[in-house]
Motif scaffolding. Structure first.
Motif, mmCIF file in Angstrom:
data_model
loop_
_atom_site.group_PDB
_atom_site.id
_atom_site.type_symbol
_atom_site.label_atom_id
_atom_site.label_comp_id
_atom_site.label_asym_id
_atom_site.label_seq_id
_atom_site.Cartn_x
_atom_site.Cartn_y
_atom_site.Cartn_z
ATOM 1 N N HIS A 1 0.847 -1.291 -0.010
ATOM 2 C CA HIS A 1 0.188 -0.008 -0.010
ATOM 3 C C HIS A 1 0.815 1.340 -0.004
ATOM 4 N N ALA A 2 2.025 1.008 0.597
ATOM 5 C CA ALA A 2 3.071 2.450 0.412
ATOM 6 C C ALA A 2 3.509 2.578 -1.056
ATOM 7 N N GLY A 3 3.531 1.462 -1.852
ATOM 8 C CA GLY A 3 3.705 1.535 -3.359
ATOM 9 C C GLY A 3 2.616 2.230 -4.060
ATOM 10 N N ASP A 4 1.256 2.095 -3.590
ATOM 11 C CA ASP A 4 0.363 2.369 -4.094
ATOM 12 C C ASP A 4 -0.061 3.830 -3.820
ATOM 13 N N ILE A 5 0.409 4.258 -2.515
ATOM 14 C CA ILE A 5 0.143 5.832 -2.223
ATOM 15 C C ILE A 5 1.463 6.385 -3.148
ATOM 16 N N ALA A 6 2.678 5.851 -3.346
ATOM 17 C CA ALA A 6 3.810 6.626 -3.981
ATOM 18 C C ALA A 6 3.188 6.871 -5.354
ATOM 19 N N ASP A 7 2.556 5.652 -6.166
ATOM 20 C CA ASP A 7 2.177 5.820 -7.293
ATOM 21 C C ASP A 7 1.164 7.165 -7.395
ATOM 22 N N ALA A 8 0.232 7.136 -6.465
ATOM 23 C CA ALA A 8 -0.835 8.062 -6.439
ATOM 24 C C ALA A 8 -0.321 9.668 -6.491
ATOM 25 N N VAL A 9 1.050 9.680 -5.775
ATOM 26 C CA VAL A 9 1.754 11.071 -5.677
ATOM 27 C C VAL A 9 2.885 11.284 -6.682
ATOM 28 N N ASP A 10 2.854 10.198 -7.549
ATOM 29 C CA ASP A 10 3.970 9.997 -8.753
ATOM 30 C C ASP A 10 5.278 10.416 -8.000
ATOM 31 N N TYR A 11 5.641 9.260 -7.017
ATOM 32 C CA TYR A 11 6.913 9.273 -6.187
ATOM 33 C C TYR A 11 7.484 8.030 -6.303
ATOM 34 N N PRO A 12 8.814 7.790 -6.584
ATOM 35 C CA PRO A 12 9.524 6.262 -6.480
ATOM 36 C C PRO A 12 9.345 5.727 -5.172
ATOM 37 N N TYR A 13 9.220 4.234 -5.029
ATOM 38 C CA TYR A 13 9.394 3.693 -3.868
ATOM 39 C C TYR A 13 10.035 2.419 -4.171
ATOM 40 N N GLU A 14 11.012 2.102 -3.364
ATOM 41 C CA GLU A 14 11.776 1.022 -3.676
ATOM 42 C C GLU A 14 11.334 -0.238 -3.024
ATOM 43 N N PRO A 15 11.543 -1.535 -3.204
ATOM 44 C CA PRO A 15 11.059 -2.736 -2.733
ATOM 45 C C PRO A 15 11.933 -2.703 -1.166
ATOM 46 N N PRO A 16 11.323 -3.651 -0.359
ATOM 47 C CA PRO A 16 12.013 -3.942 0.970
ATOM 48 C C PRO A 16 13.527 -4.603 0.737
ATOM 49 N N SER A 17 14.352 -4.665 1.742
ATOM 50 C CA SER A 17 15.529 -5.291 1.852
ATOM 51 C C SER A 17 15.407 -6.641 1.218
ATOM 52 N N GLY A 18 16.466 -7.204 0.805
ATOM 53 C CA GLY A 18 16.401 -8.775 0.113
ATOM 54 C C GLY A 18 16.029 -9.700 1.308
ATOM 55 N N ARG A 19 16.312 -9.549 2.646
ATOM 56 C CA ARG A 19 16.101 -10.377 3.894
ATOM 57 C C ARG A 19 14.553 -10.404 4.097
ATOM 58 N N ARG B 1 7.755 -26.829 -8.530
ATOM 59 C CA ARG B 1 8.875 -26.042 -7.961
ATOM 60 C C ARG B 1 8.815 -24.653 -8.439
ATOM 61 N N LEU B 2 8.646 -24.026 -7.347
ATOM 62 C CA LEU B 2 8.647 -22.495 -7.765
ATOM 63 C C LEU B 2 9.976 -21.768 -7.245
ATOM 64 N N GLU B 3 10.532 -21.179 -8.210
ATOM 65 C CA GLU B 3 11.874 -20.769 -8.172
ATOM 66 C C GLU B 3 11.693 -18.979 -8.124
ATOM 67 N N ILE B 4 11.939 -18.570 -7.415
ATOM 68 C CA ILE B 4 12.059 -16.841 -7.263
ATOM 69 C C ILE B 4 13.412 -16.456 -7.471
ATOM 70 N N GLU B 5 13.419 -15.463 -8.605
ATOM 71 C CA GLU B 5 14.574 -14.930 -8.998
ATOM 72 C C GLU B 5 14.891 -13.559 -8.242
ATOM 73 N N GLY B 6 16.235 -12.975 -8.136
ATOM 74 C CA GLY B 6 16.464 -11.551 -7.882
ATOM 75 C C GLY B 6 16.534 -11.571 -6.191
ATOM 76 N N SER B 7 16.559 -10.348 -5.700
ATOM 77 C CA SER B 7 16.641 -10.127 -4.232
ATOM 78 C C SER B 7 15.512 -10.831 -3.636
ATOM 79 N N GLY B 8 16.032 -11.318 -2.530
ATOM 80 C CA GLY B 8 15.133 -12.189 -1.669
ATOM 81 C C GLY B 8 14.647 -13.648 -2.240
ATOM 82 N N GLY B 9 15.385 -14.170 -3.532
ATOM 83 C CA GLY B 9 14.627 -15.277 -4.062
ATOM 84 C C GLY B 9 15.114 -16.530 -3.269
#
Length: 437
Positions: A309-327, A362-370
């Motif tokens: 929902h923080a990403g939803d808010i950031a999109d509403a005000v046109d502001y970038p918002y990064e994903p959480p840390s990998g852990r 088998r579910l394989e998740i790539e990238g940070s936190g994968g």
């Protein structure tokens, strides 16, 4: 000097005004010269019939005098030879030339095509050496700073590891809201999720989203014995959606920026309380109405929804918002993967999934936190027999979370697929069914 003194000075009809001032000074017992608010103590600035007014008139513009305007002195560029100007192109591209040298180079570039092309190439090279950097802080910066501080001085009452994601995501959202004005708080936001394999949405505002987080976090607060933001709730097992609608409907006006204070205070109370209760409290059940989660998983669930929902808010005000840390992202994905078998079973009971006894994906998740997870499509028929793997799905970590949040349709999920297509479809739709308001 008061208004009567000034009026006496202006009412004097004869002389130069010095005698009248002298008399008034003698009446007040003053020996020093009178001072004026706008001017000095010379005779030319004293008010009177023979002198200028107390407040000077505006100075006349040079255009009103009829005199010619002064010529504008323009700085002439340095006269330099072509080899010298060519040697300055590198320094000019780096903005290391003096003002005179820059003027000479720029004047030369308008006349010499070869040097202009070389200057353009050098400017592009400088852009590669100095890439544009975001002014936003790295989302992992807070975690790194806290870990560095805690290595030097461990906390007397540490936050449990399973609550650290909630602590971090609420802090990031609170920082985003800090500088919002009234216009941003009333910016429209559309909450999206999937219900019965169909995309569903609900329109609200930024303040309405924070009110939603406040009421659903209240489920965890009630489980910990804290105050419920809704007060007394008539329903015995209210769902997150019913709690949110009850909060929105109880107010005569839409939520405003004032909702930030209660949400912020409640998030601090939750983190403080789980820190005092410690690790054993992680098994405490938290009711979501139609299902339950342990406190450990409920805190991860609340961290996940706070980020979404923080990403939803950031999109509403046109502001970038990064994903959480990998852990933290890994922990959120792990929670969704552990909830998938139950979601598959519910869809199978509703006739939305094909029978799949003794099989797995088998579910394989790539990238940070994968990572990799084996998802049983249905429990094995006998103990000790591993389910047969019939399909393999690969997804980016953030893409998987957006699918679990109901922000990406299952048909459009950018997934690498191999194996049983029906099993893959069932799993992707089950991930989307984890979403809710």
């Amino acid at each position: 000097m008061n208004d009567a003194d000034w009026s006496g000075a202006y009412d004097h009809e004869g002389g130069d005004g010095h005698e009248e001032h002298g008399k008034k000074d003698e009446e007040h017992g003053k020996d020093e010269e009178p001072t004026y608010e706008h001017g000095d103590s010379s005779d030319s600035t004293r008010p009177g019939p023979a002198g200028p007014p107390r407040i000077p008139l505006p100075r006349a513009s040079v255009e009103d005098t009829g005199r010619p305007l002064p010529d504008v002195v323009r700085q002439q560029p340095l006269v330099l030879a072509h080899p010298v100007l060519k040697s300055l192109l590198g320094a000019w591209a780096l903005a290391a030339c003096s003002a005179e040298e820059s003027l000479a180079v720029e004047a030369h570039l308008g006349e010499c095509g070869a040097c202009a092309e070389e200057a353009l190439r050098l400017r592009e090279a400088v852009g590669l050496l100095h890439p544009a950097e975001s002014l936003d802080l790295d989302p992992a910066l807070r975690t790194r700073v806290l870990e560095g501080c805690l290595e030097r001085r461990p906390p007397r009452i540490p936050v449990p590891g399973w609550a650290s994601a909630y602590d971090a995501e609420t802090a990031r959202l609170d920082a985003l809201l800090q500088d919002f004005g009234d216009a941003e708080w009333h910016a429209p936001v559309r909450l999206r999720w999937f219900r019965a394999d169909k995309a569903t949405s609900r329109r609200t505002t930024v303040a309405g989203v924070i009110a939603h987080l406040l009421t659903v976090d209240g489920l965890v607060a009630v489980a910990l014995g804290l105050d419920d933001p809704l007060g007394e709730v008539p329903a015995k097992r209210p769902t997150p959606a019913s709690r949110t609608e009850a909060y929105w409907g109880a107010a005569h006006f839409p939520p405003t920026r004032s909702v930030r204070g209660p949400w912020r205070e409640q998030s601090h109370d939750l983190v403080r309380t789980v820190s005092f209760t410690g690790g054993p409290a992680g098994a405490l059940p938290v009711s979501y109405g139609d299902f339950e989660l342990s406190l450990r998983d409920a805190m991860l669930d609340r961290a996940f929804e706070c980020w979404v929902h923080a990403g939803d808010i950031a999109d509403a005000v046109d502001y970038p918002y990064e994903p959480p840390s990998g852990r933290h992202l890994h922990d959120m994905i792990d929670l969704a993967a552990r909830m998938l078998p139950t979601a598959l079973a519910r869809r199978r009971e509703a006739g939305l999934c094909a029978p799949a006894r003794g099989r797995s994906l088998r579910l394989e998740i790539e990238g940070s936190g994968g990572g990799e997870w084996v998802i049983p499509l249905e429990p094995a028929p006998a103990l000790g027999i591993a389910p047969r793997e019939v399909a393999h799905v690969a997804l980016d970590g953030v893409e998987f979370c957006h699918l679990a949040a109901g922000h990406v349709p299952p048909e459009e999920a950018a997934a690498g697929q191999d194996g049983d297509r029906d099993a893959i479809r069932d799993v992707l739709f089950s991930v989307a069914s984890l979403s809710r308001m």
